[in-house]
Design a protein around this motif. Structure first.
Motif, PDB file in Angstrom:
ATOM      1  N   GLY A  37       0.814  -1.207   0.000  1.00 48.44           N
ATOM      2  CA  GLY A  37       0.000   0.000   0.000  1.00 48.44           C
ATOM      3  C   GLY A  37       0.851   1.261   0.000  1.00 48.44           C
ATOM      4  N   ALA A  38       0.190   2.355  -0.137  1.00 47.05           N
ATOM      5  CA  ALA A  38       0.875   3.651  -0.105  1.00 47.05           C
ATOM      6  C   ALA A  38       1.402   3.926   1.296  1.00 47.05           C
ATOM      7  CB  ALA A  38      -0.096   4.752  -0.523  1.00 47.05           C
ATOM      8  N   GLY A  39       2.461   4.685   1.360  1.00 40.72           N
ATOM      9  CA  GLY A  39       2.981   5.115   2.650  1.00 40.72           C
ATOM     10  C   GLY A  39       2.083   6.172   3.258  1.00 40.72           C
ATOM     11  N   GLY A  40       2.397   6.537   4.478  1.00 37.12           N
ATOM     12  CA  GLY A  40       1.590   7.544   5.170  1.00 37.12           C
ATOM     13  C   GLY A  40       2.463   8.442   6.014  1.00 37.12           C
ATOM     14  N   VAL A  41       1.836   9.433   6.573  1.00 36.51           N
ATOM     15  CA  VAL A  41       2.517  10.399   7.437  1.00 36.51           C
ATOM     16  C   VAL A  41       1.765  10.429   8.755  1.00 36.51           C
ATOM     17  CG1 VAL A  41       3.172  12.820   7.702  1.00 36.51           C
ATOM     18  CG2 VAL A  41       3.243  11.754   5.442  1.00 36.51           C
ATOM     19  N   ASP A  42       2.524  10.373   9.869  1.00 35.65           N
ATOM     20  CA  ASP A  42       1.858  10.431  11.168  1.00 35.65           C
ATOM     21  C   ASP A  42       1.571  11.872  11.572  1.00 35.65           C
ATOM     22  OD1 ASP A  42       4.181  11.526  12.391  1.00 35.65           O
ATOM     23  OD2 ASP A  42       4.895   9.546  13.009  1.00 35.65           O
ATOM     24  N   ALA A  43       0.924  12.050  12.697  1.00 32.84           N
ATOM     25  CA  ALA A  43       0.498  13.370  13.147  1.00 32.84           C
ATOM     26  C   ALA A  43       1.672  14.315  13.392  1.00 32.84           C
ATOM     27  CB  ALA A  43      -0.348  13.245  14.419  1.00 32.84           C
ATOM     28  N   ALA A  44       2.858  13.772  13.646  1.00 33.32           N
ATOM     29  CA  ALA A  44       4.045  14.604  13.857  1.00 33.32           C
ATOM     30  C   ALA A  44       4.745  14.945  12.546  1.00 33.32           C
ATOM     31  CB  ALA A  44       5.021  13.895  14.792  1.00 33.32           C
ATOM     32  N   GLY A  45       4.246  14.413  11.426  1.00 34.23           N
ATOM     33  CA  GLY A  45       4.821  14.705  10.128  1.00 34.23           C
ATOM     34  C   GLY A  45       5.883  13.723   9.663  1.00 34.23           C
ATOM     35  N   ALA A  46       6.124  12.662  10.434  1.00 40.46           N
ATOM     36  CA  ALA A  46       7.122  11.665  10.044  1.00 40.46           C
ATOM     37  C   ALA A  46       6.530  10.707   9.004  1.00 40.46           C
ATOM     38  CB  ALA A  46       7.595  10.885  11.266  1.00 40.46           C
ATOM     39  N   ALA A  47       7.305  10.414   7.981  1.00 42.53           N
ATOM     40  CA  ALA A  47       6.864   9.526   6.909  1.00 42.53           C
ATOM     41  C   ALA A  47       7.048   8.060   7.315  1.00 42.53           C
ATOM     42  CB  ALA A  47       7.656   9.809   5.646  1.00 42.53           C
ATOM     43  N   HIS A  48       6.130   7.219   6.854  1.00 39.88           N
ATOM     44  CA  HIS A  48       6.179   5.778   7.104  1.00 39.88           C
ATOM     45  C   HIS A  48       5.979   5.049   5.781  1.00 39.88           C
ATOM     46  CE1 HIS A  48       5.984   6.316  11.481  1.00 39.88           C
ATOM     47  NE2 HIS A  48       5.236   7.362  11.164  1.00 39.88           N
ATOM     48  N   ALA A  49       6.810   4.058   5.516  1.00 42.83           N
ATOM     49  CA  ALA A  49       6.734   3.288   4.272  1.00 42.83           C
ATOM     50  C   ALA A  49       5.419   2.529   4.188  1.00 42.83           C
ATOM     51  CB  ALA A  49       7.904   2.313   4.197  1.00 42.83           C
ATOM     52  N   GLY A  50       5.001   2.239   2.957  1.00 43.08           N
ATOM     53  CA  GLY A  50       3.807   1.437   2.736  1.00 43.08           C
ATOM     54  C   GLY A  50       4.014   0.012   3.219  1.00 43.08           C
ATOM     55  N   LEU A  51       2.941  -0.589   3.651  1.00 45.13           N
ATOM     56  CA  LEU A  51       2.936  -1.972   4.128  1.00 45.13           C
ATOM     57  C   LEU A  51       1.943  -2.780   3.292  1.00 45.13           C
ATOM     58  CD1 LEU A  51       2.830  -1.253   7.963  1.00 45.13           C
ATOM     59  CD2 LEU A  51       4.813  -1.981   6.614  1.00 45.13           C
ATOM     60  N   PRO A  52       2.017  -4.110   3.347  1.00 44.87           N
ATOM     61  CA  PRO A  52       1.047  -4.912   2.597  1.00 44.87           C
ATOM     62  C   PRO A  52      -0.373  -4.709   3.127  1.00 44.87           C
ATOM     63  CG  PRO A  52       2.933  -6.242   3.244  1.00 44.87           C
ATOM     64  CD  PRO A  52       3.046  -4.942   3.978  1.00 44.87           C
ATOM     65  N   TRP A  53      -1.259  -4.273   2.274  1.00 40.61           N
ATOM     66  CA  TRP A  53      -2.651  -4.072   2.668  1.00 40.61           C
ATOM     67  C   TRP A  53      -3.363  -5.418   2.809  1.00 40.61           C
ATOM     68  CZ3 TRP A  53      -6.054  -6.034  -0.866  1.00 40.61           C
ATOM     69  CH2 TRP A  53      -5.591  -6.191  -2.176  1.00 40.61           C
TER      70      TRP A  53
END
Length: 150
Positions: free
Chosen positions: A55-71
């Protein structure tokens, strides 16, 4: 495989409701480090074979990016070595499945080319783990009674 060509990302559904399933079955008697290594290597292999599962990556509430994981999620199961081998052999005959395996010789080799050379000389390798991705019904028929790796 037409299923992969038509694979629709369904991050809105619980994994139990998806038409596809992904499992990794690991030899339950291996040391934990070898189990973890086998599962990680097979996950990388499946990610290349079926890139649509990431899946697509995301950003947490603090603005840190997180890589996509298997949906699709991935369930890691345990079985004796003989069952891992049987699953690998059975899965090889299922055209709808994406199957990846880790032979024991893969973890003994210190260079990838050495692994490939050893594999070419080995008629029936032993397997540390096997990964199955495909139609839920097929994956569950092959692995439905196996326990989680704990």
């Amino acid at each position: 495989m037409s299923m992969l060509a038509d694979l629709e990302r369904r991050g809105d559904l619980p994994t139990r409701e998806l038409p596809v399933k992904w499992v990794i079955v690991v030899d339950r008697d291996l040391p934990r480090g070898l189990q973890a290594n086998a599962a990680a290597c097979l996950a990388a292999s499946v990610g290349v074979a079926v890139p649509a599962i990431v899946g697509a990556g995301g950003v947490d509430a603090a603005g840190a990016a997180h890589a996509g994981l298997p949906w699709t999620g991935c369930t890691v199961l345990a079985a004796p070595a003989a069952v891992v081998r049987r699953l690998r052999d059975d899965a090889a005959g299922e055209p709808e499945l994406v199957m990846a395996d880790m032979a024991d010789i893969a973890q003994r080799a210190t260079a990838y080319d050495d692994y490939l050379a050893a594999l070419a000389r080995t008629g029936e390798p032993s397997y540390y783990a096997v990964s199955l991705f495909g139609p839920r019904a097929v994956v569950e028929r092959l692995t439905g009674r196996l326990p989680l790796l704990r």
